[in-house]
Each structure stands twice: as structure tokens, then as C-alpha cells.
Write a protein that holds these residues in place. Structure first.
Motif, PDB file in Angstrom:
ATOM      1  N   ASP A  35       0.995  -1.214  -0.053  1.00 25.93           N
ATOM      2  CA  ASP A  35      -0.008  -0.010  -0.015  1.00 25.93           C
ATOM      3  C   ASP A  35       0.719   1.427  -0.088  1.00 25.93           C
ATOM      4  O   ASP A  35       2.039   1.189  -0.088  1.00 25.93           O
ATOM      5  CB  ASP A  35      -1.015   0.122   0.922  1.00 25.93           C
ATOM      6  CG  ASP A  35      -0.446   0.272   2.658  1.00 25.93           C
ATOM      7  OD1 ASP A  35       1.074   0.429   2.557  1.00 25.93           O
ATOM      8  OD2 ASP A  35      -0.923  -0.025   3.507  1.00 25.93           O
ATOM      9  N   SER A  87      -6.309  -7.696   5.728  1.00 23.05           N
ATOM     10  CA  SER A  87      -7.538  -7.349   6.691  1.00 23.05           C
ATOM     11  C   SER A  87      -8.779  -6.861   5.578  1.00 23.05           C
ATOM     12  O   SER A  87      -8.533  -6.713   4.552  1.00 23.05           O
ATOM     13  CB  SER A  87      -7.105  -6.221   7.458  1.00 23.05           C
ATOM     14  OG  SER A  87      -7.278  -5.114   6.478  1.00 23.05           O
ATOM     15  N   ASP A  88     -10.033  -6.962   6.101  1.00 21.27           N
ATOM     16  CA  ASP A  88     -11.192  -6.641   5.374  1.00 21.27           C
ATOM     17  C   ASP A  88     -11.112  -4.962   4.890  1.00 21.27           C
ATOM     18  O   ASP A  88     -11.669  -5.034   3.900  1.00 21.27           O
ATOM     19  CB  ASP A  88     -12.413  -6.657   6.376  1.00 21.27           C
ATOM     20  CG  ASP A  88     -12.733  -8.315   6.508  1.00 21.27           C
ATOM     21  OD1 ASP A  88     -12.275  -9.115   5.949  1.00 21.27           O
ATOM     22  OD2 ASP A  88     -13.555  -8.562   7.709  1.00 21.27           O
ATOM     23  N   ASP A  89     -10.553  -4.379   5.726  1.00 23.30           N
ATOM     24  CA  ASP A  89     -10.339  -2.934   5.397  1.00 23.30           C
ATOM     25  C   ASP A  89      -9.325  -2.670   4.297  1.00 23.30           C
ATOM     26  O   ASP A  89      -9.607  -2.141   3.246  1.00 23.30           O
ATOM     27  CB  ASP A  89      -9.594  -2.139   6.548  1.00 23.30           C
ATOM     28  CG  ASP A  89      -9.657  -0.694   6.273  1.00 23.30           C
ATOM     29  OD1 ASP A  89     -10.796  -0.026   6.025  1.00 23.30           O
ATOM     30  OD2 ASP A  89      -8.584  -0.069   6.166  1.00 23.30           O
ATOM     31  N   ASP A  90      -8.194  -3.543   4.139  1.00 26.22           N
ATOM     32  CA  ASP A  90      -7.400  -3.408   3.075  1.00 26.22           C
ATOM     33  C   ASP A  90      -8.034  -3.856   1.532  1.00 26.22           C
ATOM     34  O   ASP A  90      -8.071  -3.441   0.801  1.00 26.22           O
ATOM     35  CB  ASP A  90      -6.062  -4.422   3.188  1.00 26.22           C
ATOM     36  CG  ASP A  90      -5.379  -3.641   4.426  1.00 26.22           C
ATOM     37  OD1 ASP A  90      -5.054  -2.333   4.296  1.00 26.22           O
ATOM     38  OD2 ASP A  90      -4.739  -4.356   5.076  1.00 26.22           O
ATOM     39  N   GLU A  91      -9.015  -5.051   2.012  1.00 27.01           N
ATOM     40  CA  GLU A  91      -9.576  -5.696   0.773  1.00 27.01           C
ATOM     41  C   GLU A  91     -10.711  -4.624   0.450  1.00 27.01           C
ATOM     42  O   GLU A  91     -10.592  -4.467  -0.741  1.00 27.01           O
ATOM     43  CB  GLU A  91     -10.395  -6.779   1.161  1.00 27.01           C
ATOM     44  CG  GLU A  91     -10.985  -7.480   0.002  1.00 27.01           C
ATOM     45  CD  GLU A  91     -11.417  -9.107   0.456  1.00 27.01           C
ATOM     46  OE1 GLU A  91     -11.670  -9.887  -0.537  1.00 27.01           O
ATOM     47  OE2 GLU A  91     -11.097  -9.371   1.652  1.00 27.01           O
ATOM     48  N   ALA A  92     -11.216  -3.967   1.042  1.00 29.15           N
ATOM     49  CA  ALA A  92     -12.475  -3.086   0.631  1.00 29.15           C
ATOM     50  C   ALA A  92     -11.807  -1.797  -0.044  1.00 29.15           C
ATOM     51  O   ALA A  92     -12.392  -1.313  -1.008  1.00 29.15           O
ATOM     52  CB  ALA A  92     -12.992  -2.665   1.884  1.00 29.15           C
ATOM     53  N   ARG A  93     -10.472  -1.528   0.501  1.00 28.40           N
ATOM     54  CA  ARG A  93      -9.887  -0.265  -0.208  1.00 28.40           C
ATOM     55  C   ARG A  93      -9.537  -0.432  -1.696  1.00 28.40           C
ATOM     56  O   ARG A  93      -9.217   0.438  -2.443  1.00 28.40           O
ATOM     57  CB  ARG A  93      -8.830   0.288   0.671  1.00 28.40           C
ATOM     58  CG  ARG A  93      -9.321   1.025   1.942  1.00 28.40           C
ATOM     59  CD  ARG A  93      -8.181   1.471   2.686  1.00 28.40           C
ATOM     60  NE  ARG A  93      -7.348   2.452   2.112  1.00 28.40           N
ATOM     61  CZ  ARG A  93      -6.063   2.695   1.903  1.00 28.40           C
ATOM     62  NH1 ARG A  93      -5.485   1.901   2.955  1.00 28.40           N
ATOM     63  NH2 ARG A  93      -5.604   3.459   1.584  1.00 28.40           N
ATOM     64  N   HIS A  94      -8.862  -1.713  -1.674  1.00 25.11           N
ATOM     65  CA  HIS A  94      -7.901  -2.145  -3.091  1.00 25.11           C
ATOM     66  C   HIS A  94      -8.438  -3.125  -4.054  1.00 25.11           C
ATOM     67  O   HIS A  94      -8.138  -3.049  -5.057  1.00 25.11           O
ATOM     68  CB  HIS A  94      -6.672  -2.431  -2.375  1.00 25.11           C
ATOM     69  CG  HIS A  94      -5.719  -1.462  -1.806  1.00 25.11           C
ATOM     70  ND1 HIS A  94      -5.480  -0.255  -2.254  1.00 25.11           N
ATOM     71  CD2 HIS A  94      -5.624  -1.304  -0.228  1.00 25.11           C
ATOM     72  CE1 HIS A  94      -4.883   0.439  -1.171  1.00 25.11           C
ATOM     73  NE2 HIS A  94      -4.829  -0.050  -0.166  1.00 25.11           N
ATOM     74  N   ARG A  95      -9.425  -3.945  -3.522  1.00 24.64           N
ATOM     75  CA  ARG A  95      -9.709  -5.174  -4.445  1.00 24.64           C
ATOM     76  C   ARG A  95     -10.179  -4.768  -5.804  1.00 24.64           C
ATOM     77  O   ARG A  95      -9.846  -5.325  -6.903  1.00 24.64           O
ATOM     78  CB  ARG A  95     -10.639  -6.154  -3.716  1.00 24.64           C
ATOM     79  CG  ARG A  95     -11.190  -7.306  -4.638  1.00 24.64           C
ATOM     80  CD  ARG A  95     -12.151  -8.251  -3.987  1.00 24.64           C
ATOM     81  NE  ARG A  95     -11.268  -9.031  -3.056  1.00 24.64           N
ATOM     82  CZ  ARG A  95     -10.744 -10.345  -3.384  1.00 24.64           C
ATOM     83  NH1 ARG A  95     -10.826 -10.673  -4.834  1.00 24.64           N
ATOM     84  NH2 ARG A  95     -10.283 -11.155  -2.563  1.00 24.64           N
TER      85      ARG A  95
END
Length: 277
Positions: free
Chosen positions: A232, A254-262
Motif C-alpha cells: 500500500d 484485513s477486511d479494510d485493506d480488501e475493501a480499499r483495494h480489491r
């Protein structure tokens, strides 16, 4: 058949196939003793028949003959295939131009599966030997002698080798995707990637014990294939991308990383894999 795109560009630098109107430049360059002193196979004098032979060689399967053009002027040339060889007109020496040209040509050559590159230098060609070493080429221990047309004598030379795996290790591609970027995974990443696996588990992803062999089996070897780590904007390792053919599997720390970048990463990788197919 060619491993290389017809034209490669970087700012005012262009690599392109030769055309008929390049004949005067080829004759001027390859009759200059300052150039051909270091090119073993170039006949002297270099006439139109020799030029035809050079162009025919550049069209052989696996060979890639390109002229180096700077600001619209032909500065030199290179051929990358069974061997790597190149030249620059003296008017363009000491500008780092050949380094720029090879930084364009070699990654393009190794984008697809290709044999190792071998470049042979006269032992007194200090500039070329330094260039190859700076690019990561490995000198072979045993020297040999080659017959040089310009001097009509066998002269001492040294081979330099670059394997595809060596190039990819020394020059890993960086794929920017919005606020994140991807680079090929290395064994030093195993500890952080194991933390990600502990969260996701199953599917295409191995358990932690099998991670080192999984990373080796999916090591980046060119094209848009292999295991990549996702970094990131804070330089944190936040995920993995396994690229195989037209598909990419993603997992995140994390779920937050996934939500931001997927979403962004999935779209960018889909476009990349399609364009490199």
C-alpha cells in the motif's frame, strides 16, 4: 518471428526496425573503424551487400534487429536474440544512451519465455564490459578468441551471460495500481505472507508450511504470471495476487485493506493480463 515489439519508445528514445532509407546511416556507421573495431562479424568494407545480409539476419526467427533513434536521428543499433550485440555512433557516446536502449530492449525480450542472452566483448572494450556488468550480466570465467573482420585477426574476448530468471530477480517489475503497487514475491516475504494466509486459508492458497515451495513454484518468470505481493501507500505488505493466465486470485491482510483495494487491483490486473496475452 520476433520476441520484441516492433517499436519501443521512452521519451526522445525510440527502437525500431530498419527501413530502406536507413541505408546511408548503416553504411556510415558500420564503415567507421571506431565502431567496427569492437564488432567481430561486421565485414569490411561494409557495402550494400553486407547491409542486405545484416537486414536478412535481423529477420531470422528469434532475432530482433532494431535501430536506436534519438530525437529522430539514427544513433546506433542493437540485435537481441541468439546473442546480444550493439553499436553507437561516436557522436552519441558518453550520454548513457546504450544503457537506456538496453533498459528498453531486454525487459521487452524477457517479457515472454526466451533463452538466456549472451553478449561477447573484446577484453579491451572497457565501456561495453562496464555496461553489461552494471545491467547484471555475469562474466564467464573462461575467455576465448574471436576472429575480427576489421583487423583480420583472432582477438581475446569475454562472454557475458544473462538468464531470464536472473534478469527478473535483478529488475523486478513494479505494477502501480492507484494507491497500491505490486511486485514479484520473494522468499524474504514469507513471514508476512504467512500472516495473510492465516486469515484467508484454503482455495488456491497453501498452508503456511507449504508457502516456501508455493512461492518457488509460482515465481515470476515473465509475462503476467506469478505470485505478487501487494504494497500500500505506506509500504505495508497488505496482500497477495496469484496471476495465472487470464485470472488473478487476490487475498488481503484485513477486511479494510480488501475493501480499499480489491476492485482497483482486480480491474488493473485483468487489463494487464489481457494486454500481455
Amino acid at each position: 518471428m520476433t520476441n520484441l515489439a516492433d517499436t519501443l519508445n521512452q521519451g526522445d528514445l525510440r527502437l525500431r526496425p530498419p527501413v530502406d532509407t536507413d541505408l546511408p546511416d548503416l553504411l556510415r556507421h558500420l564503415n567507421d573503424i571506431r565502431i567496427v573495431r569492437w564488432l567481430a562479424a561486421v565485414p569490411q568494407p561494409f557495402d550494400t551487400g553486407a547491409a542486405d545480409g545484416l537486414l536478412a539476419h535481423g529477420m531470422h526467427a528469434g532475432e530482433n534487429l532494431r535501430l536506436i533513434e534519438l530525437g529522430g536521428s539514427v544513433a546506433g543499433g542493437l540485435c537481441i536474440g541468439a546473442s546480444l550485440w550493439y553499436w553507437l555512433h561516436p557522436a552519441f557516446w558518453r550520454r548513457g544512451l546504450m544503457r537506456r536502449a538496453l533498459d528498453l530492449a531486454i525487459p521487452a525480450y524477457f517479457t515472454h519465455p526466451a533463452p538466456p542472452l549472451i553478449a561477447t566483448c573484446h577484453t579491451e572494450n572497457v565501456a561495453s564490459r562496464s555496461l553489461l556488468a552494471s545491467l547484471g550480466f555475469s562474466p564467464c570465467l573462461a575467455g576465448r578468441r574471436m576472429f575480427f573482420q576489421s583487423t583480420q585477426s583472432a582477438e581475446p574476448c569475454l562472454d557475458y551471460l544473462m538468464a531470464p530468471e536472473q534478469w527478473h530477480l535483478l529488475h523486478p517489475p513494479i505494477i502501480p495500481v492507484g494507491r497500491a503497487s505490486l511486485r514479484p514475491a520473494q522468499q524474504k516475504d514469507a513471514r508476512q505472507l504467512a500472516l495473510i494466509l492465516a486469515r484467508v486459508g484454503g482455495g488456491v492458497w497453501p498452508n503456511a508450511d507449504a508457502l516456501p515451495s508455493f512461492m518457488e513454484n509460482h515465481r515470476f518468470r515473465g509475462q503476467s504470471r506469478g505470485l505478487f505481493v501487494i504494497i500500500d501507500e505506506y509500504r505495508r505488505c497488505i496482500g497477495m495476487a496469484l496471476m495465472t493466465g487470464y485470472h488473478a486470485d487476490l487475498c488481503f491482510l484485513s477486511d479494510d485493506d480488501e475493501a480499499r483495494h480489491r476492485t482497483n487491483i482486480s480491474a488493473a490486473l485483468a487489463n494487464r493480463m489481457f494486454s500481455h496475452a
